[in-house]
Design a protein around this motif. Structure first.
Motif, PDB file in Angstrom:
ATOM      1  N   ALA A  22      68.258 -10.574  78.675  1.00 48.80           N
ATOM      2  CA  ALA A  22      67.629  -9.910  79.706  1.00 48.80           C
ATOM      3  C   ALA A  22      66.363  -8.778  79.342  1.00 48.80           C
ATOM      4  CB  ALA A  22      68.612  -8.749  80.288  1.00 48.80           C
ATOM      5  N   PRO A  23      65.425  -8.789  79.994  1.00 50.31           N
ATOM      6  CA  PRO A  23      64.222  -7.964  79.565  1.00 50.31           C
ATOM      7  C   PRO A  23      64.518  -6.471  79.626  1.00 50.31           C
ATOM      8  CG  PRO A  23      64.227  -8.399  81.993  1.00 50.31           C
ATOM      9  CD  PRO A  23      65.446  -9.214  81.620  1.00 50.31           C
ATOM     10  N   LEU A  24      63.488  -6.012  78.766  1.00 50.25           N
ATOM     11  CA  LEU A  24      63.823  -4.496  78.419  1.00 50.25           C
ATOM     12  C   LEU A  24      62.849  -3.764  79.144  1.00 50.25           C
ATOM     13  CD1 LEU A  24      64.196  -4.570  74.504  1.00 50.25           C
ATOM     14  CD2 LEU A  24      66.055  -4.826  76.348  1.00 50.25           C
ATOM     15  N   SER A  25      62.798  -2.364  79.396  1.00 51.47           N
ATOM     16  CA  SER A  25      61.834  -1.569  79.869  1.00 51.47           C
ATOM     17  C   SER A  25      61.368  -0.790  78.731  1.00 51.47           C
ATOM     18  CB  SER A  25      62.498  -0.592  81.140  1.00 51.47           C
ATOM     19  OG  SER A  25      63.505   0.171  80.694  1.00 51.47           O
ATOM     20  N   TYR A  26      60.140   0.006  79.036  1.00 57.41           N
ATOM     21  CA  TYR A  26      59.347   0.544  78.046  1.00 57.41           C
ATOM     22  C   TYR A  26      59.978   2.207  78.132  1.00 57.41           C
ATOM     23  CZ  TYR A  26      56.092   1.375  74.469  1.00 57.41           C
ATOM     24  OH  TYR A  26      55.586   1.674  73.074  1.00 57.41           O
ATOM     25  N   SER A  27      60.154   2.745  77.272  1.00 59.76           N
ATOM     26  CA  SER A  27      60.592   4.065  77.280  1.00 59.76           C
ATOM     27  C   SER A  27      59.663   5.175  76.643  1.00 59.76           C
ATOM     28  CB  SER A  27      61.800   4.135  76.668  1.00 59.76           C
ATOM     29  OG  SER A  27      62.276   5.792  76.504  1.00 59.76           O
ATOM     30  N   THR A  28      59.269   6.000  77.483  1.00 60.96           N
ATOM     31  CA  THR A  28      58.339   7.114  76.769  1.00 60.96           C
ATOM     32  C   THR A  28      58.996   7.995  75.600  1.00 60.96           C
ATOM     33  OG1 THR A  28      58.453   8.640  78.812  1.00 60.96           O
ATOM     34  CG2 THR A  28      56.756   6.982  78.705  1.00 60.96           C
ATOM     35  N   ALA A  29      60.234   8.089  75.998  1.00 57.62           N
ATOM     36  CA  ALA A  29      60.884   8.996  74.889  1.00 57.62           C
ATOM     37  C   ALA A  29      61.138   8.229  73.686  1.00 57.62           C
ATOM     38  CB  ALA A  29      62.233   9.429  75.390  1.00 57.62           C
ATOM     39  N   LEU A  30      61.478   7.015  73.784  1.00 55.04           N
ATOM     40  CA  LEU A  30      61.460   6.039  72.659  1.00 55.04           C
ATOM     41  C   LEU A  30      60.071   6.125  71.969  1.00 55.04           C
ATOM     42  CD1 LEU A  30      64.009   3.324  73.771  1.00 55.04           C
ATOM     43  CD2 LEU A  30      64.394   5.437  72.196  1.00 55.04           C
ATOM     44  N   ASP A  31      59.118   5.947  72.731  1.00 58.70           N
ATOM     45  CA  ASP A  31      57.753   5.781  72.289  1.00 58.70           C
ATOM     46  C   ASP A  31      57.394   7.101  71.305  1.00 58.70           C
ATOM     47  OD1 ASP A  31      55.008   4.274  72.421  1.00 58.70           O
ATOM     48  OD2 ASP A  31      54.679   6.512  73.102  1.00 58.70           O
ATOM     49  N   ARG A  32      57.611   8.270  71.943  1.00 59.12           N
ATOM     50  CA  ARG A  32      57.447   9.366  71.100  1.00 59.12           C
ATOM     51  C   ARG A  32      58.212   9.574  69.979  1.00 59.12           C
ATOM     52  NH1 ARG A  32      58.412  11.650  76.256  1.00 59.12           N
ATOM     53  NH2 ARG A  32      60.354  12.277  75.710  1.00 59.12           N
ATOM     54  N   ALA A  33      59.505   9.022  69.629  1.00 52.84           N
ATOM     55  CA  ALA A  33      60.040   9.093  68.366  1.00 52.84           C
ATOM     56  C   ALA A  33      59.395   7.951  67.444  1.00 52.84           C
ATOM     57  CB  ALA A  33      61.675   8.742  68.885  1.00 52.84           C
ATOM     58  N   ALA A  34      59.122   6.720  68.099  1.00 57.33           N
ATOM     59  CA  ALA A  34      58.529   5.657  67.155  1.00 57.33           C
ATOM     60  C   ALA A  34      57.394   6.158  66.625  1.00 57.33           C
ATOM     61  CB  ALA A  34      58.514   4.439  68.129  1.00 57.33           C
ATOM     62  N   GLN A  35      56.560   6.856  67.463  1.00 51.55           N
ATOM     63  CA  GLN A  35      55.014   7.077  66.994  1.00 51.55           C
ATOM     64  C   GLN A  35      55.299   8.471  66.122  1.00 51.55           C
ATOM     65  OE1 GLN A  35      52.132   5.549  68.477  1.00 51.55           O
ATOM     66  NE2 GLN A  35      51.755   6.525  66.278  1.00 51.55           N
ATOM     67  N   ALA A  36      56.068   9.228  66.291  1.00 48.34           N
ATOM     68  CA  ALA A  36      56.118  10.359  65.374  1.00 48.34           C
ATOM     69  C   ALA A  36      56.788   9.786  63.771  1.00 48.34           C
ATOM     70  CB  ALA A  36      57.275  11.333  65.760  1.00 48.34           C
ATOM     71  N   HIS A  37      57.601   8.561  63.950  1.00 47.63           N
ATOM     72  CA  HIS A  37      58.237   8.191  62.763  1.00 47.63           C
ATOM     73  C   HIS A  37      57.068   7.492  62.041  1.00 47.63           C
ATOM     74  CE1 HIS A  37      60.680   7.121  59.540  1.00 47.63           C
ATOM     75  NE2 HIS A  37      61.171   5.973  60.041  1.00 47.63           N
ATOM     76  N   ALA A  38      56.236   6.709  62.827  1.00 49.57           N
ATOM     77  CA  ALA A  38      55.446   5.708  62.256  1.00 49.57           C
ATOM     78  C   ALA A  38      53.932   6.670  61.699  1.00 49.57           C
ATOM     79  CB  ALA A  38      54.511   4.935  63.468  1.00 49.57           C
ATOM     80  N   ASP A  39      53.684   7.748  62.336  1.00 44.70           N
ATOM     81  CA  ASP A  39      52.558   8.791  61.802  1.00 44.70           C
ATOM     82  C   ASP A  39      53.061   9.351  60.522  1.00 44.70           C
ATOM     83  OD1 ASP A  39      51.184   8.163  63.958  1.00 44.70           O
ATOM     84  OD2 ASP A  39      51.365   9.963  65.075  1.00 44.70           O
ATOM     85  N   ASP A  40      54.543  10.012  60.508  1.00 43.60           N
ATOM     86  CA  ASP A  40      55.077  10.592  59.350  1.00 43.60           C
ATOM     87  C   ASP A  40      54.995   9.791  58.103  1.00 43.60           C
ATOM     88  OD1 ASP A  40      56.309  13.063  58.089  1.00 43.60           O
ATOM     89  OD2 ASP A  40      58.125  11.842  57.911  1.00 43.60           O
ATOM     90  N   MET A  41      55.387   8.593  58.373  1.00 44.85           N
ATOM     91  CA  MET A  41      55.396   7.575  57.146  1.00 44.85           C
ATOM     92  C   MET A  41      53.929   7.245  56.734  1.00 44.85           C
ATOM     93  SD  MET A  41      58.281   4.716  57.777  1.00 44.85           S
ATOM     94  CE  MET A  41      57.758   4.067  59.478  1.00 44.85           C
ATOM     95  N   ALA A  42      52.913   6.939  57.468  1.00 41.77           N
ATOM     96  CA  ALA A  42      51.735   6.941  57.140  1.00 41.77           C
ATOM     97  C   ALA A  42      51.139   8.251  56.369  1.00 41.77           C
ATOM     98  CB  ALA A  42      50.822   6.757  58.385  1.00 41.77           C
TER      99      ALA A  42
END
Length: 126
Positions: A22-42
């Motif tokens: 089934a298709p997934l929807s895009y989540s802004t809350a998950l986006d915030r968590a993903a971006q924060a982790h990507a930025d922290d690792m970088a």
């Protein structure tokens, strides 16, 4: 929804459709968590599913107010674009399993500096 988010939605759901999922929807809350982790690792120069502060994907998602039932994370580093990172994840059994997970309903994909990629796949509280 940003152009990059629409491209990610198309890539992920295109792959899932090929796999009979089934298709997934895009989540802004998950986006915030993903971006924060990507930025922290970088910023801190590490690459791990565990945060520098000891956080897990589940705790990072919860900190964004997302009450999850199922949560998974794919990370990558160095891929030049969305197509390359999707290809790498599809080639990896664990990452592919996350992309094909029947229990997830939402996702987000973020890119940090230095081509650090984080995808979170989840389903809200069961």
């Amino acid at each position: 929804m940003a152009v990059a988010d629409r491209a990610a939605l198309s890539a992920v759901n295109g792959y899932r459709a090929q796999q009979g999922r089934a298709p997934l929807s895009y989540s802004t809350a998950l986006d915030r968590a993903a971006q924060a982790h990507a930025d922290d690792m970088a910023r801190r120069g590490y690459f791990s599913h565990d945060g520098a502060d000891g956080s897990t994907v589940g705790s990072r998602v919860a900190a964004q107010g997302y009450g999850w039932c199922v949560v998974a994370e794919n990370i990558a580093k160095g891929q030049r674009d969305l197509a390359a990172v999707m290809q790498a994840w599809i080639a990896s059994p664990g990452h592919r399993r996350n992309l094909r997970n029947r229990d997830v309903t939402q996702f987000a994909l973020a890119q940090g500096a230095g081509r650090v990629w984080v995808m979170i796949l989840a389903a809200p509280g069961c």
